[in-house]
Scaffold this motif. Structure first.
Motif, PDB file in Angstrom:
ATOM      1  N   LEU A 157      34.571  53.043  30.230  1.00 56.63           N
ATOM      2  CA  LEU A 157      34.031  52.165  30.702  1.00 56.63           C
ATOM      3  C   LEU A 157      33.481  52.444  32.092  1.00 56.63           C
ATOM      4  O   LEU A 157      34.246  52.819  33.074  1.00 56.63           O
ATOM      5  CB  LEU A 157      35.009  50.949  30.800  1.00 56.63           C
ATOM      6  CG  LEU A 157      34.542  49.433  31.192  1.00 56.63           C
ATOM      7  CD1 LEU A 157      35.446  48.419  31.084  1.00 56.63           C
ATOM      8  CD2 LEU A 157      34.025  49.454  32.697  1.00 56.63           C
TER       9      LEU A 157
ATOM     10  N   GLN B 200      31.168  52.109  27.403  1.00 58.20           N
ATOM     11  CA  GLN B 200      30.673  50.998  27.652  1.00 58.20           C
ATOM     12  C   GLN B 200      30.221  50.755  28.980  1.00 58.20           C
ATOM     13  O   GLN B 200      30.928  51.440  29.796  1.00 58.20           O
ATOM     14  CB  GLN B 200      31.966  50.091  27.337  1.00 58.20           C
ATOM     15  CG  GLN B 200      33.149  50.459  26.750  1.00 58.20           C
ATOM     16  CD  GLN B 200      34.123  49.603  26.421  1.00 58.20           C
ATOM     17  OE1 GLN B 200      34.066  48.296  27.003  1.00 58.20           O
ATOM     18  NE2 GLN B 200      35.211  49.735  25.817  1.00 58.20           N
TER      19      GLN B 200
ATOM     20  N   HIS C 185      35.581  44.412  25.565  1.00 60.51           N
ATOM     21  CA  HIS C 185      36.062  45.685  26.130  1.00 60.51           C
ATOM     22  C   HIS C 185      37.018  46.292  25.173  1.00 60.51           C
ATOM     23  O   HIS C 185      36.974  47.595  24.868  1.00 60.51           O
ATOM     24  CB  HIS C 185      36.720  45.645  27.509  1.00 60.51           C
ATOM     25  CG  HIS C 185      35.520  45.215  28.423  1.00 60.51           C
ATOM     26  ND1 HIS C 185      34.456  46.257  28.509  1.00 60.51           N
ATOM     27  CD2 HIS C 185      35.307  44.286  29.226  1.00 60.51           C
ATOM     28  CE1 HIS C 185      33.829  45.562  29.562  1.00 60.51           C
ATOM     29  NE2 HIS C 185      34.008  44.513  30.007  1.00 60.51           N
TER      30      HIS C 185
END
Ligand code: F6P
Length: 452
Positions: A252, A317, A241
């Motif tokens: 995210l 992400q 991450h």
């Protein structure tokens, strides 16, 4: 049982660089060593919470349930409520619980009024949770509810219906609990709010509602079952991450399939945002770290957000969260026949369809060059949920080590609180409020202001 078999396996070329392991494995090792040192020195208490025997809380809760309480109002916000709500909703169904739980979190008068309309205060416990003991939202609502309780059952009985969960020594709530003889539990001094879900903060209301807190802690313990290898697995996820963040994937999205996982993502958002969004590193140098957590719920947000994730800026992400099994399932009847374009759905269960939708969406995003990962929980039972919570607390703490920041403070939330107190007449913060807020009548709504 829980599994997160391909957790963290970002599977598209657009994601991690091919030399990720070569670049990050030493840093992961250092992060693990540093975090373990902080845990074993006693500085950080969250990691040892799963080792504590919950029998005292379980026995206490059984005793109180036997007194016939029908409802509890959990008064708390942030780390003092989100974890409890996350577990209750995930493990649900909460409406079948031994004691119904209501949350007085936000300072919304309509919500609080609605709670008061729903409960019989003669049969209701007030569970007030605040580590600091002085949070404005929590203490304001406590005082309204306590007043209503005293008016209903009298002062002596009201004091038997309040349970305080707070710092062992410090804060206004601890002082009140002592003064009024309220039953109380301790939030360990070395456990911060967003890392406290496996402490009395959540275990007490969950046990009162009749949830399996022992199983929750058991699942959390299993997260580190593999010893060094398990630590490295978690550190590797944290590093993925962080690395993606460095590569420009600064957001995210956690996209969970199922309504029951909604609050789990709320819990994650606080954990990730407050822990990693920092302006200084550990030596005090200016940094500005953070990866913005975004909540999405599948399948709803396929019809709302996925267009942006597929074709908008490639800066996200995307972590899918699925559960392999649902406590309840429903199947589309095989007859009467549906029109041809839909007939293949007949005989399929809703969970099968949901899973296919998750897999389809993930595959489409991967084709569009978007980095994705998938966490598959065995179920939303106690062990799976406990494992998920513990894993993300370790991943977040390890991400903090990798970023070289303190993941356990939140200095950035203080100024706004002080200004609000100042506006409400706090003697120490009045000047601050006057200086910062536009004067009354000055409509600032058409101007963007920023000080650098
Ligand atoms: O448990 P407390 O002290 O009421 O704090 C509630 C929340 O407020 C915060 O301090 C942020 O304002 C969170 O970190 C915390 O979880």
């Amino acid at each position: 049982m829980y599994i997160y078999d391909d957790a963290g396996l970002f599977d598209v070329e657009a994601g991690l660089s091919p030399d990720f392991d070569a670049l990050w494995s030493d840093r992961c090792q250092d992060a693990i060593t540093s975090l373990r040192r902080r845990i074993s020195s006693g500085e950080l208490g969250f990691a040892s919470l799963p080792e504590r025997d919950p029998i005292e809380i379980i026995t206490w809760a059984e005793g109180r349930r036997a007194e016939g309480w029908t409802d509890q109002i959990v008064i708390g916000i942030g780390g003092s409520s989100l974890g409890t709500r996350a577990v209750l909703e995930a493990m649900g169904p909460a409406w079948r619980a031994a004691v119904r739980t209501h949350f007085a979190e936000n300072l919304d008068p309509v919500t609080l009024h609605a709670i008061l309309e729903q409960v019989d205060l003669q049969k209701t416990l007030l569970v007030v949770v605040t580590k600091s003991g002085s949070t404005i939202e929590t203490m304001s609502q406590l005082w309204i509810l306590y007043d209503a309780l005293v008016k209903t059952v009298g002062r002596a009985q009201a004091d038997r219906q309040v349970i305080a969960i707070t710092d062992p020594q410090k804060g206004s709530l601890r002082a009140l609990a002592r003064e009024r003889g309220w039953e109380s539990f301790e939030v360990p001094a070395n456990v911060g709010g967003r890392f406290s879900v496996l402490s009395p903060v959540s275990l007490v209301p969950l046990a009162l509602a009749g949830y399996d807190v022992d199983g929750l802690l058991g699942g959390a313990r299993r997260c580190l079952d593999g010893g060094d290898e398990a630590w490295m697995g978690l550190a590797r996820i944290a590093a993925q991450h962080v690395a993606l963040g460095d590569q420009g994937y600064g957001q995210l999205v956690m996209m969970a399939y199922g309504d029951r996982l909604n609050a789990l993502i709320d819990w994650f958002r606080q954990l990730w945002a407050e822990s990693l969004g920092k302006a200084r590193d550990r030596r005090g140098a200016r940094v500005n770290t953070g990866i913005t957590p975004i909540k999405a719920i599948g399948a709803i947000d396929q019809h709302s957000q996925v267009q942006l994730y597929m074709e908008g800026p490639n800066d996200k992400q995307i972590v899918f969260v699925e559960t392999r099994s649902h406590s309840i399932d429903l199947t589309i009847p095989a007859s009467p026949p549906l029109p041809a374009p839909l007939s293949h759905l007949q005989g399929r269960s809703l969970s099968e369809i949901l899973q296919a939708e998750a897999q389809g969406t993930r595959a489409a995003l991967a084709r569009a060059g978007r980095p994705t990962a998938c966490w598959r929980l065995e179920s939303t039972g106690a062990a799976s949920v406990g494992g998920f919570l513990a894993a993300w607390m370790f991943i977040t703490a390890l991400a903090g080590e990798l970023l070289d920041i303190d993941a356990f403070d939140q200095p950035g939330v203080e100024l706004g609180k002080k200004i609000a107190h100042g506006l409400l007449g706090h003697p120490e913060h009045g000047a601050l409020a006057g200086e910062t807020v536009p004067p009354p009548g000055d409509d600032a709504s058409d101007s963007w202001t920023a000080r650098r």
